[in-house]
Design an enzyme around this catalytic site. Structure first.
Site, short mmCIF file in Angstrom:
data_model
loop_
_atom_site.label_atom_id
_atom_site.label_comp_id
_atom_site.label_asym_id
_atom_site.label_seq_id
_atom_site.Cartn_x
_atom_site.Cartn_y
_atom_site.Cartn_z
N CYS A 84 -38.85 36.50 57.74
CA CYS A 84 -37.68 36.19 58.59
C CYS A 84 -37.12 37.48 59.15
CB CYS A 84 -36.59 35.49 57.78
SG CYS A 84 -37.05 33.86 57.14
N CYS A 163 -38.19 31.63 47.90
CA CYS A 163 -38.21 31.68 49.36
C CYS A 163 -37.33 30.56 49.87
CB CYS A 163 -39.63 31.56 49.89
SG CYS A 163 -39.71 31.55 51.70
N PHE A 307 -54.16 19.52 75.91
CA PHE A 307 -54.05 20.22 74.62
C PHE A 307 -53.48 19.25 73.58
CE2 PHE A 307 -53.41 23.35 78.00
CZ PHE A 307 -54.32 24.34 77.70
N GLU A 328 -58.62 17.96 74.69
CA GLU A 328 -58.49 19.05 73.71
C GLU A 328 -59.78 19.86 73.69
OE1 GLU A 328 -57.67 21.67 71.09
OE2 GLU A 328 -56.06 20.27 71.57
N ASN A 356 -63.06 22.73 77.67
CA ASN A 356 -62.41 24.04 77.62
C ASN A 356 -61.29 24.07 78.65
OD1 ASN A 356 -61.64 26.70 77.60
ND2 ASN A 356 -63.69 27.53 77.94
N CYS A 412 -44.81 27.48 73.12
CA CYS A 412 -44.47 28.33 71.98
C CYS A 412 -44.41 29.79 72.39
CB CYS A 412 -45.45 28.12 70.83
SG CYS A 412 -47.17 28.45 71.24
#
Length: 478
Positions: A84, A163, A307, A328, A356, A412
């Site tokens: 973190c 944790c 994806f 995918e 691909n 992301c």
């Protein structure tokens, strides 16, 4: 050069959660542990022509958003855990910084302003990690085995006995897990334990994948079984690559199937512990629901999920649309998606293909057929080839092919999202109608986001006429 006595004002946080300031010479200084708005004194370490890396020495003016870290492993001290980076920053402020990061990337990298900034998707800030890759090291000098994340900016494993971002019952296993590995014959040849939690009618399934470099002795296997009996762990073994992962036990002794659920859509998703699934199951449920709300798929429409992975979005979309094509790059994941669709009674409304997606052209889009809506959920590399092909279609239309009216893009990486958004907006004929962050990884600098693009040039959705509902003659009687 920054003098140790010079006081600097921190202006922002960078993508690695470092404070950003400028010294008297105007050079950018990155400061570990400093927060926006703080006045700090630093010790310069690494120096380059245009920037310096510095350590925090003293704080004269502290940010109102600075909080006490919730985990004893966090900090700037030697041996601190590097899992973190933002525990010293209030969770709400973390989200605000991530939102600004997204907006700054969209504007500075792509000159794109979303028409609407969506409310951030947030969830629990502690105990949220249902997936983790824990390093294992036998440290002879300490007479101990360490299991956990790496130390800050180090290859060494942090000496962790708990944790706080792991579920409490998993955190409580760290000490007995260390003791078990220390007692094993193979303790020098066990580099990693991968954790994956699933759901079952009887509660959580605690799967652990043990990477072992040599065959395990009968005594070591028995120790795994004894640990599993006490701590309700489902052991998987990985002697070589990911394709060698297998359950320690077979049949009924193996326990329940590892899976996660999307209750809002009546979908259950079996997976293997090494498959890609979201780390934060709580946020994933909200993210899927929000993505489908933004997609607005109708019962007469065809949708493509690029994806698609295991079908995390494909199967929920299939509960709303006429048909969904999931595409995918991995044949293994495509096969798993087909199995999940059949398991959930959605095989008739779904189809899956392997290709691909980092090598796409306009003709490839046409070959997959028109769809009114797209869901795009790429890895960190983004979907450059896909959106570039869409831009090519706008420049040179293909007879019989109609680009999607709406695209929901789950990302992301704000940088690759911005790059792809620039292509969509400036070359492919779309506008960015909304964007916002998804706090999938609290206390880290990771920025997950979602953006919505609407086509603006010449093609509109068909009008759907809703049949009139008869009105009772005496409304008061209803």
């Amino acid at each position: 050069m920054t003098d140790i006595n010079e006081w600097l004002t921190v202006d922002a946080l960078d993508l690695d959660a470092q404070g950003v300031a400028r010294n008297a010479e105007g050079k950018v200084v990155f400061i570990d542990g400093a927060l926006p708005g703080e006045k700090v004194r630093v010790q310069t370490g690494r120096r380059k022509n245009n920037w310096e890396q510095a350590a925090l020495v003293e704080i004269r003016r502290e940010s109102a958003q600075r909080v006490t870290p919730g985990c004893p492993n966090f900090g700037l001290h030697a041996g601190a855990c590097g899992g973190c980076k933002m525990q010293h920053f209030h969770p709400a402020a973390q989200v605000a910084v991530k939102q600004r990061t997204l907006e700054d990337n969209l504007w500075h990298l792509a000159k794109v302003h979303p028409e609407r900034v969506m409310r951030p998707i947030e969830g629990p800030t502690w105990g949220y990690r249902y997936r983790a890759r824990l390093s294992v090291r036998h440290v002879v000098k300490k007479g101990a085995v360490l299991i956990g994340f790496h130390e800050r900016k180090s290859r060494y494993v942090a000496d962790m006995t708990e944790c706080r971002v792991l579920p409490p019952h998993i955190s409580a296993m760290l000490v007995p897990l260390r003791a078990m590995v220390l007692s094993m014959d193979a303790r020098e040849r066990l580099p990693q334990i991968e954790l994956a939690l699933g759901e079952s009618p009887d509660g959580l399934v605690n799967a652990m994948v043990l990477r072992h470099m040599d065959p395990l002795s009968a005594g070591d296997v028995q120790k795994l079984r004894d640990f599993a009996a006490v701590h309700a762990v489902q052991w998987w073994l990985q002697p070589k690559g990911p394709d060698t992962v297998h359950l320690l036990e077979t049949g009924e002794a193996a326990g329940p199937v590892l899976a996660y659920t999307l209750p809002e859509f009546g979908v259950a998703m079996p997976f293997k512990p090494t498959d890609f699934t979201q780390v934060n199951h709580h946020i994933n449920r909200v993210l899927v629901a929000q993505a489908l709300k933004l997609l607005e798929a109708r019962a007469d429409e065809r949708v493509i999920d690029w994806f698609c992975g295991l079908g995390n979005f494909t199967l929920p979309i299939a509960t709303q649309a006429r048909e969904v094509l999931g595409i995918e790059g991995s044949e293994t994941l495509v096969q798993r998606s087909r199995e999940n669709a059949a398991l959930n009674g959605l095989a008739a409304k779904t189809s899956f293909e392997t290709r691909n997606l980092f090598e796409m052209a306009a003709a490839d889009l046409a070959a997959h057929g028109s769809a009114t809506r797209w869901l795009v959920d790429p890895p960190r590399e983004g979907a450059f080839a896909l959106v570039k092909a869409l831009a090519e279609v706008r420049q040179t239309p293909i007879e019989g092919y109609t680009p999607p009216q709406r695209i929901v893009y789950v990302s992301c990486s704000p940088a690759t999202l911005a790059r792809d958004a620039g292509l969509l907006v400036h070359q492919a004929g779309y506008r960015c109608v909304a964007a916002g962050v998804v706090n999938m990884f609290p206390h880290t600098a990771h920025v997950e986001s979602i953006a919505v693009f609407e086509r603006v040039d010449g093609w509109t959705l068909p009008v759907v006429v809703t049949p009139a509902v008869p009105v009772a003659e005496d409304a008061s009687a209803q």
